[in-house]
Design an enzyme around this catalytic site. Structure first.
Site, PDB file in Angstrom:
ATOM      1  N   ARG A 169     -30.535  25.161   9.557  1.00 27.61           N
ATOM      2  CA  ARG A 169     -29.535  24.152  10.121  1.00 27.61           C
ATOM      3  C   ARG A 169     -28.618  24.448   9.310  1.00 27.61           C
ATOM      4  O   ARG A 169     -27.216  23.957   9.424  1.00 27.61           O
ATOM      5  CB  ARG A 169     -30.433  22.845   9.916  1.00 27.61           C
ATOM      6  CG  ARG A 169     -29.259  21.774  10.557  1.00 27.61           C
ATOM      7  CD  ARG A 169     -30.373  20.370  10.848  1.00 27.61           C
ATOM      8  NE  ARG A 169     -29.504  19.821  11.939  1.00 27.61           N
ATOM      9  CZ  ARG A 169     -30.351  18.920  12.456  1.00 27.61           C
ATOM     10  NH1 ARG A 169     -31.446  18.291  12.058  1.00 27.61           N
ATOM     11  NH2 ARG A 169     -29.490  18.127  13.569  1.00 27.61           N
ATOM     12  N   HIS A 178     -31.065  16.425  17.320  1.00 26.60           N
ATOM     13  CA  HIS A 178     -31.171  15.020  16.854  1.00 26.60           C
ATOM     14  C   HIS A 178     -31.209  15.062  15.076  1.00 26.60           C
ATOM     15  O   HIS A 178     -31.414  16.339  14.722  1.00 26.60           O
ATOM     16  CB  HIS A 178     -32.668  14.454  17.291  1.00 26.60           C
ATOM     17  CG  HIS A 178     -32.844  12.977  16.781  1.00 26.60           C
ATOM     18  ND1 HIS A 178     -33.442  12.661  15.495  1.00 26.60           N
ATOM     19  CD2 HIS A 178     -32.812  12.066  17.436  1.00 26.60           C
ATOM     20  CE1 HIS A 178     -33.513  11.492  15.480  1.00 26.60           C
ATOM     21  NE2 HIS A 178     -33.021  10.923  16.540  1.00 26.60           N
ATOM     22  N   TYR A 179     -30.971  14.399  14.293  1.00 29.17           N
ATOM     23  CA  TYR A 179     -30.829  14.538  12.878  1.00 29.17           C
ATOM     24  C   TYR A 179     -32.277  14.838  12.360  1.00 29.17           C
ATOM     25  O   TYR A 179     -32.343  15.207  11.427  1.00 29.17           O
ATOM     26  CB  TYR A 179     -30.330  13.405  12.300  1.00 29.17           C
ATOM     27  CG  TYR A 179     -31.106  12.064  12.275  1.00 29.17           C
ATOM     28  CD1 TYR A 179     -32.073  11.852  11.272  1.00 29.17           C
ATOM     29  CD2 TYR A 179     -30.907  11.049  13.257  1.00 29.17           C
ATOM     30  CE1 TYR A 179     -32.769  10.519  11.441  1.00 29.17           C
ATOM     31  CE2 TYR A 179     -31.602   9.853  13.400  1.00 29.17           C
ATOM     32  CZ  TYR A 179     -32.773   9.575  12.441  1.00 29.17           C
ATOM     33  OH  TYR A 179     -33.376   8.524  12.488  1.00 29.17           O
ATOM     34  N   ARG A 180     -33.354  14.529  13.115  1.00 32.24           N
ATOM     35  CA  ARG A 180     -34.757  14.940  12.758  1.00 32.24           C
ATOM     36  C   ARG A 180     -35.042  16.408  12.567  1.00 32.24           C
ATOM     37  O   ARG A 180     -34.370  17.214  13.426  1.00 32.24           O
ATOM     38  CB  ARG A 180     -35.829  14.094  13.310  1.00 32.24           C
ATOM     39  CG  ARG A 180     -35.574  12.513  12.900  1.00 32.24           C
ATOM     40  CD  ARG A 180     -36.842  12.024  13.362  1.00 32.24           C
ATOM     41  NE  ARG A 180     -36.794  10.552  12.919  1.00 32.24           N
ATOM     42  CZ  ARG A 180     -36.758   9.407  14.037  1.00 32.24           C
ATOM     43  NH1 ARG A 180     -36.824   9.741  15.054  1.00 32.24           N
ATOM     44  NH2 ARG A 180     -36.655   8.208  13.057  1.00 32.24           N
ATOM     45  N   TYR A 181     -35.914  16.701  11.984  1.00 33.07           N
ATOM     46  CA  TYR A 181     -36.435  18.047  11.783  1.00 33.07           C
ATOM     47  C   TYR A 181     -37.905  18.038  12.203  1.00 33.07           C
ATOM     48  O   TYR A 181     -38.761  17.205  11.661  1.00 33.07           O
ATOM     49  CB  TYR A 181     -36.520  18.817  10.516  1.00 33.07           C
ATOM     50  CG  TYR A 181     -34.749  18.797   9.675  1.00 33.07           C
ATOM     51  CD1 TYR A 181     -34.467  20.133   9.521  1.00 33.07           C
ATOM     52  CD2 TYR A 181     -34.316  17.699   9.456  1.00 33.07           C
ATOM     53  CE1 TYR A 181     -33.323  20.231   9.087  1.00 33.07           C
ATOM     54  CE2 TYR A 181     -33.103  17.973   8.684  1.00 33.07           C
ATOM     55  CZ  TYR A 181     -32.648  19.169   8.628  1.00 33.07           C
ATOM     56  OH  TYR A 181     -31.162  19.375   8.133  1.00 33.07           O
TER      57      TYR A 181
END
EC number: 3.1.15.-
Length: 181
Positions: free
Chosen positions: A113, A128-131
């Site tokens: 990322r 999305h901002y999540r991993y």
């Protein structure tokens, strides 16, 4: 085809090194799975052209690994730019997952990322901002139940599509052994 906001996007990059400020992306691949980790589709596997001066920045590990896999030669012969790779990857993803809903999935995906943010920001914004980082489970397993690690091994080809397939298989393994789901 199964377009869904529950689908997961898996990405892997191969790079000329570990620092996004000085190194470049040389390969990108993606896979879309459903929420049960069944592979729905494999995206384009793209060797991203980089000039010789960028390839010359690789350390011995990168040079040896990416030469042995054939990736360096594919990069030299490629006509795909970073922007071409972004466009082709997004075109694939748009068929399977709405923009902004899937976490970025993979192994040590924070590193990938960082490179996307620097070199392919339009693609980075698709996630999305999540991993969903499989390496988090690996690190916790190593500390809390290390004997489980003996049951899974990777080939370690350091080719992007192979790495994604291994990450999915590894997460399935943890689901079955640690979570017993």
């Amino acid at each position: 085809m199964s377009f869904s906001d529950q689908n997961l996007i898996w990405v892997d990059l191969e790079m000329t090194g570990l620092d996004p400020e000085t190194h470049k992306i040389i390969e990108i691949a993606s896979i879309v799975t459903d929420s049960e980790l069944n592979i729905l589709a494999e995206g384009p596997v793209l060797a991203v052209h980089q000039p010789e001066e960028e390839l010359a920045k690789m350390d011995d590990w990168c040079t040896n690994t990416h030469t042995a896999s054939g990736l360096v030669e594919r990069v030299r012969n490629s006509k795909i730019s970073e922007q071409d790779a972004v466009a082709q990857t997004i075109e694939f993803l748009e068929k399977w997952v709405p923009k902004g809903v899937s976490p970025i999935c993979g192994n040590s995906i924070g590193q990938d990322r960082r490179f996307l943010y620097k070199h392919m920001p339009e693609l980075e914004e698709y996630f999305h901002y999540r991993y969903l980082d499989v390496s988090t489970l690996k690190e916790l397993t190593r500390r809390w139940k290390p004997e489980v690690l003996d049951g899974f091994s990777k080939q370690g080809t350091h080719l992007a599509l192979d790495d994604i397939r291994e990450s999915i298989a590894e997460l399935k393994y943890y689901r079955e052994t640690i979570f017993k789901i």
